[in-house]
Design a protein around this motif. Structure first.
Motif, PDB file in Angstrom:
ATOM      1  N   ASP A 169      10.178  45.180  27.013  1.00  0.00           N
ATOM      2  CA  ASP A 169       8.713  45.248  27.083  1.00  0.00           C
ATOM      3  C   ASP A 169       8.230  46.698  27.065  1.00  0.00           C
ATOM      4  O   ASP A 169       7.208  47.017  26.445  1.00  0.00           O
ATOM      5  N   ASN A 173       5.784  48.466  24.274  1.00  0.00           N
ATOM      6  CA  ASN A 173       4.589  49.205  24.692  1.00  0.00           C
ATOM      7  C   ASN A 173       4.609  50.628  24.146  1.00  0.00           C
ATOM      8  O   ASN A 173       3.585  51.147  23.683  1.00  0.00           O
ATOM      9  N   HIS A 176       3.738  50.512  20.402  1.00  0.00           N
ATOM     10  CA  HIS A 176       2.331  50.204  20.117  1.00  0.00           C
ATOM     11  C   HIS A 176       1.389  51.293  20.615  1.00  0.00           C
ATOM     12  O   HIS A 176       0.409  51.630  19.927  1.00  0.00           O
ATOM     13  N   GLN A 177       1.667  51.865  21.777  1.00  0.00           N
ATOM     14  CA  GLN A 177       0.751  52.840  22.355  1.00  0.00           C
ATOM     15  C   GLN A 177       0.941  54.256  21.801  1.00  0.00           C
ATOM     16  O   GLN A 177      -0.016  55.037  21.758  1.00  0.00           O
TER      17      GLN A 177
END
Length: 211
Positions: A169, A173, A176-177
């Motif tokens: 996870d 993240n 994507h971030q």
């Protein structure tokens, strides 16, 4: 700015050389086969100024000390993996019988947070992109429209997260971030396999759909 991709060692881990017109260059993830890497540097009349590690798994660090000593250049790594260069249990080389234990010298400089950095004539942005490993970083060069992403993001895939310190996870993240917010035309230089672009991975990477 030019870049060269050199798959090295049994895992064909990508080492990258980024160079300026004057021959000054940065080396990323010299994983193995230091003689092969050195020959390329000499053939292209390049002058290394530093080694930067996206992370310190064994397949990314095997030639670090040879290249550091040959060219008398510093090594940079994220502080969360400060001990990995010297500890085979941490860098993973101690877990495989067919792999020679890698226990080298500590890095010369530790990266402690996201920041803009300048080394010689190179200016770039450091992004912390953990998930594949705790201290994984990606190095973005706005000037060249490229990011050295290590084992975070691949062409059509993402880094494995089943190794110690991995977190699926957290990796998603990070991607994507930090990475998918870069311009879509940005070239992604991955730790294994062919280069890709941010736009291509946004459109077609099956691991990123539905996040």
């Amino acid at each position: 700015m030019e870049w060269y991709q050199l798959p090295l060692g049994p895992l064909q881990t990508n080492c990258y050389i980024l160079s300026k017109e004057n021959g000054k260059c940065l080396i990323f993830d010299p994983g193995e086969e230091s003689e092969k890497l050195s020959n390329i540097i000499q053939q292209k009349s390049l002058q290394p100024v530093a080694i930067i590690l996206t992370h310190a798994h064994f397949d990314h660090i095997g030639a670090v000390d040879d290249i550091r000593e040959e060219y008398e250049i510093p090594v940079y790594i994220h502080e969360k993996e400060a001990d990995w260069l010297i500890d085979p249990a941490l860098n993973g080389s101690g877990r495989y019988e067919m792999i020679e234990n890698i226990s080298g010298k500590p890095a010369d400089f530790f990266i402690r947070n996201e920041q803009e950095m300048t080394i010689g004539e190179f200016t770039f942005q450091i992004y912390e992109t953990p998930g594949h490993s705790p201290g994984s970083i990606s190095i973005y060069f706005k000037e060249g429209d490229l990011v050295v992403a290590g084992d975070a993001l691949f062409n059509g895939s993402i880094g494995r997260t089943d190794l110690p310190g991995g977190n699926h996870d957290l990796l998603l993240n990070s991607i994507h971030q930090k990475l998918l917010t870069l311009p879509e035309e940005t070239t992604v230089l991955s730790g294994h396999g062919p280069a890709t672009t941010i736009g291509q991975e946004m459109d077609s990477n099956p691991f990123l759909n539905g996040f």
